[in-house]
Design a protein around this motif. Sequence first.
Motif, PDB file in Angstrom:
ATOM      1  N   LEU A  31       0.813  -1.216   0.000  1.00 37.60           N
ATOM      2  CA  LEU A  31       0.000   0.000   0.000  1.00 37.60           C
ATOM      3  C   LEU A  31       0.847   1.267   0.000  1.00 37.60           C
ATOM      4  CD1 LEU A  31      -2.697  -1.229   2.518  1.00 37.60           C
ATOM      5  CD2 LEU A  31      -2.922  -1.014   0.065  1.00 37.60           C
ATOM      6  N   VAL A  32       2.004   1.210  -0.613  1.00 35.99           N
ATOM      7  CA  VAL A  32       2.800   2.425  -0.785  1.00 35.99           C
ATOM      8  C   VAL A  32       2.200   3.203  -1.956  1.00 35.99           C
ATOM      9  CG1 VAL A  32       5.104   3.323  -1.262  1.00 35.99           C
ATOM     10  CG2 VAL A  32       4.838   1.215   0.030  1.00 35.99           C
ATOM     11  N   PRO A  33       1.892   4.493  -1.762  1.00 33.27           N
ATOM     12  CA  PRO A  33       1.219   5.248  -2.830  1.00 33.27           C
ATOM     13  C   PRO A  33       1.930   5.132  -4.175  1.00 33.27           C
ATOM     14  CG  PRO A  33       1.308   6.553  -0.836  1.00 33.27           C
ATOM     15  CD  PRO A  33       2.040   5.282  -0.535  1.00 33.27           C
ATOM     16  N   LYS A  34       3.241   5.105  -4.172  1.00 36.76           N
ATOM     17  CA  LYS A  34       3.992   5.035  -5.434  1.00 36.76           C
ATOM     18  C   LYS A  34       3.734   3.732  -6.198  1.00 36.76           C
ATOM     19  CE  LYS A  34       7.287   8.306  -6.312  1.00 36.76           C
ATOM     20  NZ  LYS A  34       8.241   8.932  -5.426  1.00 36.76           N
ATOM     21  N   ASP A  35       3.407   2.672  -5.493  1.00 36.44           N
ATOM     22  CA  ASP A  35       3.188   1.385  -6.139  1.00 36.44           C
ATOM     23  C   ASP A  35       1.774   1.247  -6.686  1.00 36.44           C
ATOM     24  OD1 ASP A  35       5.694   0.927  -5.367  1.00 36.44           O
ATOM     25  OD2 ASP A  35       5.267  -0.662  -3.929  1.00 36.44           O
ATOM     26  N   ARG A  77      13.897   3.462   0.914  1.00 36.76           N
ATOM     27  CA  ARG A  77      13.279   2.166   0.652  1.00 36.76           C
ATOM     28  C   ARG A  77      14.323   1.190   0.116  1.00 36.76           C
ATOM     29  NH1 ARG A  77       7.936   1.464  -3.082  1.00 36.76           N
ATOM     30  NH2 ARG A  77       7.249  -0.482  -2.166  1.00 36.76           N
ATOM     31  N   VAL A 137       3.094  -3.965   3.322  1.00 40.61           N
ATOM     32  CA  VAL A 137       4.102  -3.029   2.836  1.00 40.61           C
ATOM     33  C   VAL A 137       3.430  -1.673   2.728  1.00 40.61           C
ATOM     34  CG1 VAL A 137       5.630  -2.422   0.939  1.00 40.61           C
ATOM     35  CG2 VAL A 137       5.290  -4.805   1.551  1.00 40.61           C
ATOM     36  N   CYS A 138       3.932  -0.691   3.454  1.00 45.22           N
ATOM     37  CA  CYS A 138       3.331   0.635   3.362  1.00 45.22           C
ATOM     38  C   CYS A 138       4.307   1.686   3.842  1.00 45.22           C
ATOM     39  CB  CYS A 138       2.050   0.717   4.164  1.00 45.22           C
ATOM     40  SG  CYS A 138       2.322   1.111   5.874  1.00 45.22           S
ATOM     41  N   ASP A 139       3.931   2.912   3.621  1.00 46.93           N
ATOM     42  CA  ASP A 139       4.770   4.043   3.966  1.00 46.93           C
ATOM     43  C   ASP A 139       4.231   4.670   5.258  1.00 46.93           C
ATOM     44  OD1 ASP A 139       6.144   6.426   4.046  1.00 46.93           O
ATOM     45  OD2 ASP A 139       6.174   6.631   1.871  1.00 46.93           O
ATOM     46  N   PRO A 142      -2.029   3.164   6.046  1.00 48.93           N
ATOM     47  CA  PRO A 142      -3.297   2.636   5.520  1.00 48.93           C
ATOM     48  C   PRO A 142      -4.092   1.882   6.575  1.00 48.93           C
ATOM     49  CG  PRO A 142      -1.526   1.168   4.923  1.00 48.93           C
ATOM     50  CD  PRO A 142      -0.937   2.208   5.834  1.00 48.93           C
TER      51      PRO A 142
END
Lengths: 89, 349
Positions: A63-67, B57, B148-150, B155
């Motif tokens: 859920l990384v916006p870039k992906d 990253r 996987v998230c920032d 989220p």
Amino acid sequence: MRRTAALLSSHGGAGGRSIPQALAAVLVCPLSKKPLRYCEASGSLVSDAVGVSFPVVDGIPCLVPKDGRLLDDHQEKSEQDSSTGDSSG
Amino acid sequence: MASSAAAAAARRLLLLRHRHGHLLPKRHLSSSSAADSLDDGGGGGGRVKIFDRDLKRRHRDRAAWAMREADGFVDAVADNLLDRLEDCRKAFPSALCLGGSAGAVRRLLRGRGGIEKLIMMDMSADMVRKWRESENATDDGPETHFVVCDEEFLPIKESSQDLIISCLGLHWTNDLPGAMIQCRLALKPDGLFLAAILGGETLKELRIACTVAQMEREGGISPRMSPLAQVRDAGNLLTRAGFTLPGVDVDSYTVKYNSALELVEHLRAMGETNALFQRNPVLKRDTALATAAIYQSMFGLEDGSIPATFQVIYMTGWREHPSQQKAKRRGSATISFSDIQKQFSPSEN
């Protein structure tokens, strides 16, 4: 949110690739904080609020916006149709 | 003469105030509604970008395989952080573990905090996969999920977690207050936020050695180390993010290495290498070697090893809940302090 959880749980047993329900219940779109929808056709999580799909790789939602991938309207519509068809059937 | 100086000072003040007025609303926007304004995908044009998150990253991808099985420093920090869970009578059935040293947190948890469901997340897919492998290997502890998230775009559904832990991860976020606000929103009322970040005193020896070596070899300096939060900022951060009962404490760790090169290896294994946008991508070999030599000569110990200081700031905060103690409103007291003093002071004189 409830809809997402219900949708996801209906797919829960289907394949190993989908996301466990406990996890699906707390995940939202990272950009809009709106519910996510699991799209079985593409194996991705779709945020209808911003029209972005996020991949699920190896059972781990990414859920990384870039992906995220922007969906064009037509595709989004058809996916929505198919998923509602799934849940009712 | 004096009057012109005063005028200049006034002008400067005005300028400063003007700049403040300009900055504040923008910052406000970025922290409170970071999530809403990100439709353009570019990550918000007006925001200040300090760190290159994509590079970070990749650093963490590298750290995933360079990581040691058990890292003394990281384990000490994670253990210290988790120790705080034992001070709470409350149990935390659902917990979220943000990036950084979440692997160490998971390993050292040992049933503390009554965690039943744990979600571990990181920016790096490789790191997350590595955690999952080690989780599969041990096969004990709470039910664990991986995402996987920032950290800058959390989220997680609002009011869904009892506990959020971040061990040595948040100091790489561009918008730390914004990230902390998102954490607070993800917490249930009376949920606990625990974080450890590196503080400004961290690696001061390396900072000095880098500067001296660059001055000597290149005649100028470029930022080789990232700016870190100061201790006095940490409390402000917690209150600004809206946490109640904020607590901040600081610990300093000194790690000894055989040489400066070993220190850099360790930093790489932790994924803590420079990710500034303004970094100089070129590091000349002789500057690097000069840095190592200067480090050795300025800070080296008798036994030939070199010390490196790591300052860790631990932050604790809770999401607001009516059951928590609260200071009374200002001016709501009905008894004067001087009366109290009179009451308790020994009668006359």
